[in-house]
Design an enzyme around this catalytic site. Structure first.
Site, mmCIF file in Angstrom:
data_model
loop_
_atom_site.group_PDB
_atom_site.id
_atom_site.type_symbol
_atom_site.label_atom_id
_atom_site.label_comp_id
_atom_site.label_asym_id
_atom_site.label_seq_id
_atom_site.Cartn_x
_atom_site.Cartn_y
_atom_site.Cartn_z
ATOM 1 N N ARG A 291 -9.019 1.179 9.096
ATOM 2 C CA ARG A 291 -8.553 -0.167 9.384
ATOM 3 C C ARG A 291 -9.539 -0.942 10.243
ATOM 4 O O ARG A 291 -9.304 -2.118 10.524
ATOM 5 C CB ARG A 291 -7.242 -0.050 10.163
ATOM 6 N N LYS B 190 0.823 -1.206 0.000
ATOM 7 C CA LYS B 190 0.000 0.000 0.000
ATOM 8 C C LYS B 190 0.860 1.260 0.000
ATOM 9 O O LYS B 190 0.599 2.189 -0.755
ATOM 10 C CB LYS B 190 -0.908 0.053 1.245
ATOM 11 N N ARG C 278 11.772 -1.254 10.620
ATOM 12 C CA ARG C 278 10.697 -0.923 11.545
ATOM 13 C C ARG C 278 10.667 -1.864 12.729
ATOM 14 O O ARG C 278 10.841 -3.062 12.582
ATOM 15 C CB ARG C 278 9.357 -0.945 10.805
ATOM 16 N N ARG D 43 0.246 -8.773 13.434
ATOM 17 C CA ARG D 43 -0.358 -7.775 12.541
ATOM 18 C C ARG D 43 -1.244 -8.437 11.493
ATOM 19 O O ARG D 43 -2.286 -7.907 11.123
ATOM 20 C CB ARG D 43 0.745 -6.945 11.867
ATOM 21 N N ARG E 14 12.627 -5.862 5.249
ATOM 22 C CA ARG E 14 12.438 -4.592 4.558
ATOM 23 C C ARG E 14 12.950 -3.445 5.416
ATOM 24 O O ARG E 14 13.030 -3.524 6.634
ATOM 25 C CB ARG E 14 10.968 -4.403 4.163
HETATM 26 P P1 ADP Z 1 1.401 -1.943 7.720
HETATM 27 O O1 ADP Z 1 0.180 -1.739 6.865
HETATM 28 O O2 ADP Z 1 2.554 -2.502 6.946
HETATM 29 O O3 ADP Z 1 1.131 -2.713 8.983
HETATM 30 P P2 ADP Z 1 1.316 0.823 8.697
HETATM 31 O O4 ADP Z 1 2.442 1.767 8.673
HETATM 32 O O5 ADP Z 1 0.107 1.144 7.918
HETATM 33 O O6 ADP Z 1 1.953 -0.553 8.217
HETATM 34 O O7 ADP Z 1 0.863 0.575 10.205
HETATM 35 C C1 ADP Z 1 1.782 0.287 11.245
HETATM 36 C C2 ADP Z 1 1.080 0.274 12.601
HETATM 37 O O8 ADP Z 1 0.540 1.577 12.873
HETATM 38 C C3 ADP Z 1 -0.113 -0.653 12.719
HETATM 39 O O9 ADP Z 1 0.275 -1.974 13.035
HETATM 40 C C4 ADP Z 1 -0.904 0.027 13.832
HETATM 41 O O10 ADP Z 1 -0.370 -0.251 15.110
HETATM 42 C C5 ADP Z 1 -0.701 1.500 13.555
HETATM 43 N N1 ADP Z 1 -1.767 2.040 12.674
HETATM 44 C C6 ADP Z 1 -1.613 2.565 11.424
HETATM 45 N N2 ADP Z 1 -2.789 2.948 10.902
HETATM 46 C C7 ADP Z 1 -3.725 2.645 11.834
HETATM 47 C C8 ADP Z 1 -5.134 2.765 11.893
HETATM 48 N N3 ADP Z 1 -5.843 3.287 10.882
HETATM 49 N N4 ADP Z 1 -5.767 2.340 13.021
HETATM 50 C C9 ADP Z 1 -5.104 1.835 14.048
HETATM 51 N N5 ADP Z 1 -3.781 1.674 14.057
HETATM 52 C C10 ADP Z 1 -3.081 2.076 12.975
#
Ligand code: ADP
Ligand code: ZN
Length: 213
Positions: A88, A13, A160, A171, A127
């Site tokens: 999400r 994404k 990360r 996750r 990554r």
């Molecule tokens: P990925 O999609 O690879 O897990 P992101 O950078 O989108 O990576 O998200 C990393 C973390 O940030 C998530 O595991 C969560 O803890 C938090 N996070 C990101 N976006 C949201 C969201 N919309 N709602 C709740 N937590 C979020």
């Protein structure tokens, strides 16, 4: 153009959102990036979010909804935006719909990027991301020319905290439980577009562009 990118962690994404941002000049709005920036800056939100993120859990809905509401009213979002990692949960999606309704706006397309569970683990392990420009690299598929240095801006690459095997599994579980139901939510609204997330970044990008324009 107002887009949502859906899909499991590791689906790409972030990469696709960045490419769309460059092509269509609509900002990538990534809750993950906003939260990571808050952590770096040591803000109260950041300190609170870090505990959830490091454990592979979702940050509470109120926190991310607040961040998004502030972000999408900024000037650069006026002509549109690309949401990456938000919504999400169903609650987040409902609140987004309400907020956009109040502004007389709507989402044009929700692009779901589909990738197999086993491939996701491989993609997330190994990554790294540039601290300065957000460019992504991978030990296997896209190694940086110089170790730990960004090819585009020479920023420092970092892994990360949540890209560790146990956290990755958590996750993916959270995705299945909380986020996958959004596909049905948007299918009912009639704007879900499904795209195969395998192949090269450019291949996936052509598929994404084909469904959004
Ligand atoms: P990925 O999609 O690879 O897990 P992101 O950078 O989108 O990576 O998200 C990393 C973390 O940030 C998530 O595991 C969560 O803890 C938090 N996070 C990101 N976006 C949201 C969201 N919309 N709602 C709740 N937590 C979020
Ligand atoms: Zn960089």
């Amino acid at each position: 153009m107002r887009l949502i990118l859906l899909g499991p962690p590791g689906a790409g994404k972030g990469t696709q959102a960045k490419m769309l941002d460059e092509k269509f000049r609509r900002p990538q709005v990534s809750t993950g990036n906003i939260l990571r920036k808050s952590i770096q800056n040591g803000t109260e939100i950041g300190n609170r979010a870090k505990i959830f993120m490091d454990a592979g859990k979702l940050v509470p809905d109120d926190v991310v909804i607040g961040l998004i509401k502030e972000r999408i009213v900024e000037e650069d979002c006026r002509a549109g935006f690309i949401l990456d990692g938000f919504p999400r949960t169903i609650v987040q999606a409902e609140r987004l719909t309400e907020t956009l309704d109040e502004m007389d706006l709507s989402i044009d397309a929700v692009v779901d990027i589909e990738v197999e569970g086993e491939e996701l683990v491989g993609r997330l392990t190994g990554r790294s991301t540039c601290i300065d420009c957000g460019a992504m690299f991978h030990e296997m598929s896209r190694p940086p020319l110089k170790a730990s240095v960004c090819d585009s801006c020479e920023g420092e690459l970092c892994q990360r905290e949540d890209d560790k095997e146990d956290t990755i599994k958590k996750r993916l579980e959270v995705y299945e439980q909380e986020t996958a139901p959004l596909k049905e939510y948007y299918r009912k609204q009639g704007n879900l577009k499904t795209v195969q997330g395998s192949g090269s970044v450019e291949d996936i990008f052509s598929r994404v562009c084909a469904v959004v324009s």
